[in-house]
Write a protein that holds these residues in place. Structure first.
Motif, PDB file in Angstrom:
ATOM      1  N   UNK A 181       2.898  13.635   6.758  1.00 34.54           N
ATOM      2  CA  UNK A 181       1.957  13.761   5.633  1.00 34.54           C
ATOM      3  C   UNK A 181       2.734  14.060   4.342  1.00 34.54           C
ATOM      4  N   UNK A 182       3.732  14.941   4.454  1.00 31.73           N
ATOM      5  CA  UNK A 182       4.572  15.243   3.287  1.00 31.73           C
ATOM      6  C   UNK A 182       5.274  13.962   2.811  1.00 31.73           C
ATOM      7  N   UNK A 183       5.800  13.193   3.754  1.00 26.61           N
ATOM      8  CA  UNK A 183       6.521  11.958   3.397  1.00 26.61           C
ATOM      9  C   UNK A 183       5.590  10.955   2.721  1.00 26.61           C
ATOM     10  N   UNK A 184       4.368  10.844   3.236  1.00 23.33           N
ATOM     11  CA  UNK A 184       3.410   9.906   2.633  1.00 23.33           C
ATOM     12  C   UNK A 184       3.080  10.343   1.204  1.00 23.33           C
ATOM     13  N   UNK A 185       2.903  11.643   1.009  1.00 21.72           N
ATOM     14  CA  UNK A 185       2.569  12.151  -0.339  1.00 21.72           C
ATOM     15  C   UNK A 185       3.720  11.937  -1.319  1.00 21.72           C
ATOM     16  N   UNK A 186       4.944  12.218  -0.817  1.00 21.56           N
ATOM     17  CA  UNK A 186       6.114  12.138  -1.706  1.00 21.56           C
ATOM     18  C   UNK A 186       6.591  10.701  -1.878  1.00 21.56           C
ATOM     19  N   UNK A 187       6.165   9.827  -0.944  1.00 21.59           N
ATOM     20  CA  UNK A 187       6.618   8.442  -1.009  1.00 21.59           C
ATOM     21  C   UNK A 187       8.083   8.298  -0.621  1.00 21.59           C
ATOM     22  N   UNK A 188       8.612   9.277   0.118  1.00 24.26           N
ATOM     23  CA  UNK A 188       9.992   9.182   0.603  1.00 24.26           C
ATOM     24  C   UNK A 188      10.173  10.087   1.816  1.00 24.26           C
ATOM     25  N   UNK A 189      11.277   9.879   2.515  1.00 24.84           N
ATOM     26  CA  UNK A 189      11.531  10.619   3.748  1.00 24.84           C
ATOM     27  C   UNK A 189      11.864  12.088   3.455  1.00 24.84           C
ATOM     28  N   UNK A 190      11.731  12.917   4.488  1.00 21.67           N
ATOM     29  CA  UNK A 190      12.121  14.332   4.356  1.00 21.67           C
ATOM     30  C   UNK A 190      13.588  14.428   3.926  1.00 21.67           C
ATOM     31  N   UNK A 191      14.437  13.599   4.517  1.00 20.35           N
ATOM     32  CA  UNK A 191      15.866  13.637   4.145  1.00 20.35           C
ATOM     33  C   UNK A 191      16.053  13.355   2.658  1.00 20.35           C
ATOM     34  N   UNK A 192      15.322  12.371   2.154  1.00 20.56           N
ATOM     35  CA  UNK A 192      15.457  12.054   0.719  1.00 20.56           C
ATOM     36  C   UNK A 192      14.866  13.160  -0.152  1.00 20.56           C
ATOM     37  N   UNK A 193      13.796  13.768   0.274  1.00 20.02           N
ATOM     38  CA  UNK A 193      13.230  14.873  -0.523  1.00 20.02           C
ATOM     39  C   UNK A 193      14.276  15.986  -0.634  1.00 20.02           C
TER      40      UNK A 193
ATOM     41  N   UNK B 198       9.616  22.712   0.250  1.00 16.52           N
ATOM     42  CA  UNK B 198       8.759  23.831   0.703  1.00 16.52           C
ATOM     43  C   UNK B 198       7.459  23.887  -0.103  1.00 16.52           C
ATOM     44  N   UNK B 199       7.526  23.511  -1.358  1.00 16.25           N
ATOM     45  CA  UNK B 199       6.313  23.499  -2.196  1.00 16.25           C
ATOM     46  C   UNK B 199       5.322  22.443  -1.659  1.00 16.25           C
ATOM     47  N   UNK B 200       5.857  21.249  -1.372  1.00 13.13           N
ATOM     48  CA  UNK B 200       5.013  20.189  -0.812  1.00 13.13           C
ATOM     49  C   UNK B 200       4.453  20.608   0.548  1.00 13.13           C
ATOM     50  N   UNK B 201       5.317  21.212   1.351  1.00 13.20           N
ATOM     51  CA  UNK B 201       4.944  21.622   2.706  1.00 13.20           C
ATOM     52  C   UNK B 201       3.810  22.653   2.666  1.00 13.20           C
ATOM     53  N   UNK B 202       3.897  23.575   1.738  1.00 17.01           N
ATOM     54  CA  UNK B 202       2.888  24.619   1.646  1.00 17.01           C
ATOM     55  C   UNK B 202       1.506  24.031   1.306  1.00 17.01           C
ATOM     56  N   UNK B 203       1.490  23.039   0.426  1.00 13.52           N
ATOM     57  CA  UNK B 203       0.212  22.392   0.077  1.00 13.52           C
ATOM     58  C   UNK B 203      -0.372  21.645   1.260  1.00 13.52           C
ATOM     59  N   UNK B 204       0.489  20.921   1.970  1.00 13.46           N
ATOM     60  CA  UNK B 204       0.033  20.150   3.133  1.00 13.46           C
ATOM     61  C   UNK B 204      -0.466  21.096   4.227  1.00 13.46           C
ATOM     62  N   UNK B 205       0.230  22.210   4.426  1.00 12.78           N
ATOM     63  CA  UNK B 205      -0.169  23.184   5.450  1.00 12.78           C
ATOM     64  C   UNK B 205      -1.581  23.696   5.169  1.00 12.78           C
ATOM     65  N   UNK B 206      -1.813  24.075   3.943  1.00 11.51           N
ATOM     66  CA  UNK B 206      -3.116  24.631   3.580  1.00 11.51           C
ATOM     67  C   UNK B 206      -4.235  23.627   3.880  1.00 11.51           C
ATOM     68  N   UNK B 207      -3.942  22.376   3.560  1.00 13.84           N
ATOM     69  CA  UNK B 207      -4.944  21.333   3.753  1.00 13.84           C
ATOM     70  C   UNK B 207      -5.176  21.045   5.244  1.00 13.84           C
ATOM     71  N   UNK B 208      -4.105  20.858   5.996  1.00 18.09           N
ATOM     72  CA  UNK B 208      -4.273  20.470   7.407  1.00 18.09           C
ATOM     73  C   UNK B 208      -4.850  21.602   8.234  1.00 18.09           C
ATOM     74  N   UNK B 209      -4.507  22.846   7.882  1.00 23.81           N
ATOM     75  CA  UNK B 209      -4.996  23.979   8.676  1.00 23.81           C
ATOM     76  C   UNK B 209      -6.465  24.298   8.396  1.00 23.81           C
ATOM     77  N   UNK B 210      -7.021  23.663   7.381  1.00 19.36           N
ATOM     78  CA  UNK B 210      -8.448  23.873   7.111  1.00 19.36           C
ATOM     79  C   UNK B 210      -9.301  22.969   8.006  1.00 19.36           C
ATOM     80  N   UNK B 211      -8.672  22.017   8.694  1.00 19.75           N
ATOM     81  CA  UNK B 211      -9.437  21.074   9.519  1.00 19.75           C
ATOM     82  C   UNK B 211      -9.799  21.668  10.868  1.00 19.75           C
ATOM     83  N   UNK B 212     -10.908  21.180  11.420  1.00 21.95           N
ATOM     84  CA  UNK B 212     -11.331  21.627  12.755  1.00 21.95           C
ATOM     85  C   UNK B 212     -11.081  20.528  13.768  1.00 21.95           C
ATOM     86  N   UNK B 213     -11.158  20.866  15.038  1.00 21.66           N
ATOM     87  CA  UNK B 213     -10.965  19.902  16.131  1.00 21.66           C
ATOM     88  C   UNK B 213      -9.696  19.099  15.912  1.00 21.66           C
TER      89      UNK B 213
END
Ligand code: S3P
Length: 177
Positions: A42-54, A64-79
């Motif tokens: 999800x981070x890679x899709x948002x950034x448009x590049x691989x984790x290695x390139x980020x 870590x900034x991107x990761x924190x945003x993605x975490x907040x969003x994904x952890x709000x989901x159920x099931x």
């Protein structure tokens, strides 16, 4: 932790790089009929590049900034079964965004096995690239262990494969009567 049916809202998998979070997560999600979400893609899709390139172009702080945003969003989901990145649990404030009705699981792996698995998968993990990977993995694991311990349960991810581990987690979700 659970709703009236004794089932958590989501499962969160944490653990070191190459501890099997993604393979266990996919197996568990398919057996539950739940969605599977993995931080890194999800981070890679948002950034448009691989984790290695980020890491190489923008630095770990930006990752870590991107990761924190993605975490907040994904952890709000159920099931949903959510696989975090290996470094996320150790970031300040990360556990605060984990909802109460989450079953969190630490998949344990040794630094030696993590490095062996990671190198077999190719160079996709900048923190394990280059010389002395096992020494660096050992130091990182020591530094992070207390944050992984905050998970509700821990399972041995060296002795058991994804199918067995997913089965164990299912047993934790629906205790035998
Ligand atoms: C990291 C783990 C990786 C990825 C990034 C940083 C870490 O995820 O987020 O390379 O700090 O341990 P995996 O645990 O899925 O390999």
């Amino acid at each position: 932790m659970v709703n009236g049916n004794n089932v958590p809202g989501r499962v969160l998998l944490v653990g070191f790089m190459a501890s099997g979070k993604s393979s266990v997560g996919k197996e568990l999600a398919s057996r539950l009929g739940w969605d599977f979400q993995d931080f890194d893609p999800v981070i890679e899709a948002r950034a448009g590049k691989s984790v290695s390139r980020i890491f190489a172009e923008d630095g770990e702080v930006e990752f870590r900034r991107l990761e924190s945003g993605v975490a907040q969003e994904l952890l709000a989901r159920s099931d949903t079964v959510v696989a975090s990145g290996g470094g996320w649990p150790a970031q300040p404030g990360s556990w605060k965004v984990v909802p109460e009705d989450t079953l969190s699981i630490w998949l344990r792996v040794s630094p030696e096995v993590a490095v062996r698995r990671a190198s077999a998968e190719g160079s996709t993990r900048p923190l394990l690239d280059g010389e002395d990977a096992t020494d660096r993995a050992t130091a990182l694991l020591i530094a992070r262990e207390a944050s992984y311990r905050r998970a509700r349960y821990s399972l041995d991810s060296e002795q058991y494969g994804p199918v067995e581990l997913a089965g164990e987690i299912l047993n934790l979700m629906v205790p035998a009567r």
